[in-house]
Write a protein that holds these residues in place. Structure first.
Motif, short mmCIF file in Angstrom:
data_model
loop_
_atom_site.label_atom_id
_atom_site.label_comp_id
_atom_site.label_asym_id
_atom_site.label_seq_id
_atom_site.Cartn_x
_atom_site.Cartn_y
_atom_site.Cartn_z
N LEU A 107 4.15 3.53 -3.92
CA LEU A 107 5.18 4.37 -3.31
C LEU A 107 5.93 5.12 -4.39
CD1 LEU A 107 6.69 5.35 -0.87
CD2 LEU A 107 8.02 3.23 -0.86
N ARG A 108 5.56 6.39 -4.54
CA ARG A 108 6.22 7.24 -5.54
C ARG A 108 6.57 8.60 -5.00
NH1 ARG A 108 9.05 6.33 -10.24
NH2 ARG A 108 9.25 8.29 -11.33
N ASP A 109 5.66 9.19 -4.20
CA ASP A 109 5.92 10.55 -3.72
C ASP A 109 5.83 10.60 -2.20
OD1 ASP A 109 3.18 10.63 -3.08
OD2 ASP A 109 2.67 11.65 -4.94
N GLY A 129 9.79 -2.53 -4.62
CA GLY A 129 9.18 -3.60 -3.85
C GLY A 129 10.12 -4.18 -2.82
N LEU A 130 11.37 -4.42 -3.21
CA LEU A 130 12.33 -5.02 -2.28
C LEU A 130 12.76 -4.04 -1.20
CD1 LEU A 130 14.56 -7.07 -4.76
CD2 LEU A 130 12.76 -7.91 -3.24
N LEU A 144 -1.76 -5.31 5.03
CA LEU A 144 -1.35 -4.21 4.16
C LEU A 144 -0.69 -4.79 2.91
CD1 LEU A 144 0.48 -0.99 5.35
CD2 LEU A 144 1.48 -2.35 3.52
N VAL A 145 -0.98 -4.16 1.77
CA VAL A 145 -0.42 -4.61 0.49
C VAL A 145 0.32 -3.44 -0.16
CG1 VAL A 145 -0.92 -5.52 -1.81
CG2 VAL A 145 -2.25 -6.32 0.17
N VAL A 146 1.55 -3.69 -0.59
CA VAL A 146 2.34 -2.70 -1.33
C VAL A 146 2.43 -3.16 -2.77
CG1 VAL A 146 4.53 -1.49 -1.54
CG2 VAL A 146 3.69 -2.14 0.73
N VAL A 147 2.04 -2.29 -3.70
CA VAL A 147 2.12 -2.61 -5.13
C VAL A 147 3.30 -1.85 -5.72
CG1 VAL A 147 0.95 -2.51 -7.35
CG2 VAL A 147 -0.36 -3.00 -5.28
N GLY A 148 4.31 -2.61 -6.14
CA GLY A 148 5.49 -2.00 -6.75
C GLY A 148 5.78 -2.67 -8.08
#
Length: 406
Positions: free
Chosen positions: A131-133, A159-160, A236-240
């Motif tokens: 999640l950047r743009d 992430g949080l 779903l996986v979010v990488v932060g």
């Protein structure tokens, strides 16, 4: 086109440089070149209000087209600078992927940072998100619409914030953090504990000191596999796990790079006529060393760039300011509050303030959760060099405004 200022990067820093130049009376051409198809926009809401569906694209845009037209600022979107050529002394030319040839007397690198990815087995595919743009946020929002189980890798701000939005959407959320606490690089331990406890009360599960072995397909979805053999189901996986400064163009012209584009207190790189601002930089503040990734840093450093180009030479000395919204938690930090600092804690049931002091007893920084008044007083004290009556600080019933000294 005659030579003026070419700004590479259509984010907060790039837009602020252009605005400050015009406000300062800069008469020559100003050109912003951005890779995304949208005019310069705000990124912080992407992981908060925008991801939650509480803000739309139009609300993200910093300025509408009429502003740039009125200020005679050329904004090139959906294009990228591929090569830079410097002239002897100062100035040069930028060439874009579409073939645009842009001469400049001054060059500003506001190239930002790119999200770090995981090189572990299986961390690819449509179910893995960063999640950047704006494109990242749109893709993640679409995924969250049907996901039931979400695993977030990284217990930092991004992430949080993503975890809080996913939980509010009704997802079962697990956060994996490699460090022994959340927000380890950004906030004091008291803030970390407070934030974790409040997220846990809302149903988010945390694994600290987590070591990930990989991601694999499983019946009904995915599994995040840990080195200890445990596995966590996920749709779903979010990488932060942070962002890496984009320094390729700086390196291509020989500017010094060390964990970011190295700049001095006037936002000058090691090359004459070349400046840098925002998440791509390292250093530049007169007091605080290292990288500072925040909107406020981008804005303040961009103003320093404009002042330098205008010949005003204003060193970058603004008090650093950071913030994060996570569900009903509003985190605000000013100055520097780090592990090992001598701190005073003011805590209520649903709010917290941590105030840090140097060895000589002078006030160094403030970090708060849901205590906006304490934060504003602390930030004001830092800005004006005021001290606080430390002997009475520990009493949360005493207003910090009444504790200002001098």
């Amino acid at each position: 086109m005659s030579a003026g200022v070419v700004i590479i990067g259509g984010g907060q820093a790039g837009a602020q440089v252009a605005q400050s130049l015009r406000e300062g009376g800069y008469p020559d051409p100003v050109v912003i070149v951005g890779e995304e198809a949208i005019s310069p926009y705000q990124r912080p809401p992407l992981s908060k209000a925008y991801l939650a569906g509480e803000a739309d694209r139009e609300s993200l845009v910093l300025r509408d087209d009429s502003y740039y037209e009125a200020q005679d600022i050329t904004v090139i979107t959906g294009d990228r600078v591929e090569t830079l050529t410097l002239d002897p002394g100062e100035g040069g030319r930028a060439t874009t992927a579409s073939g645009a040839d842009l001469p400049f007397a001054h060059l500003v690198l506001a190239t930002g940072a790119a999200p770090r990815s995981l090189t572990l087995p299986g961390f690819t595919g449509d179910a893995v998100h960063v999640l950047r743009d704006l494109e990242d946020a749109d893709r993640l929002a679409e995924g969250l619409a049907s996901a039931q189980r979400v695993v977030v890798v990284g217990g930092g701000f991004i992430g949080l914030e993503a975890a809080a939005v996913a939980r509010a959407r009704g997802c079962a959320v697990t956060v994996l953090e490699a460090a022994p606490r959340l927000l380890g690089r950004a906030a004091p331990p008291e803030i970390s504990t407070f934030v974790q406890q409040h997220h846990q009360a809302r149903g988010i599960e945390f694994h600290l000191d987590a070591r990930i072995a990989g991601l694999r397909q499983a019946d009904g979805g995915l599994e995040v596999v840990l080195e200890d053999g445990a596995s966590l189901p996920a749709d779903l996986v979010v990488v932060g796990v942070g962002a890496a400064p984009r320094t390729e163009l700086a390196e291509s012209i020989g500017a010094e790079v060390d964990q970011g584009i190295v700049v001095d207190e006037f936002a000058r790189t090691t090359l004459p006529g070349v400046y840098a601002a925002g998440d791509c930089t390292n250093g530049g503040h007169v007091e605080f060393v290292g990288r500072m990734e925040s909107v406020q840093n981008a804005i303040d450093q961009a103003k320093t760039v404009a002042a330098s180009i205008l010949g005003q030479q204003q060193p970058y000395a603004t008090v650093p300011f950071f913030w994060s919204d996570q569900a009903d938690l509003h985190l605000q930090m000013a100055g520097i509050v780090g592990p090992g600092d001598d701190c005073v804690v003011r805590e209520g049931a649903d709010d917290l303030a941590v105030l840090a002091f140097r060895e000589d007893g002078s006030f160094r920084g403030v970090a708060t959760v849901n205590r906006p008044r304490d934060f504003m007083v602390g930030r004001r004290a830092l800005h004006h060099g005021q001290q606080l009556d430390r002997t009475r600080l520990a009493d949360p019933e005493v207003s910090m405004r009444d504790l200002l000294l001098g």
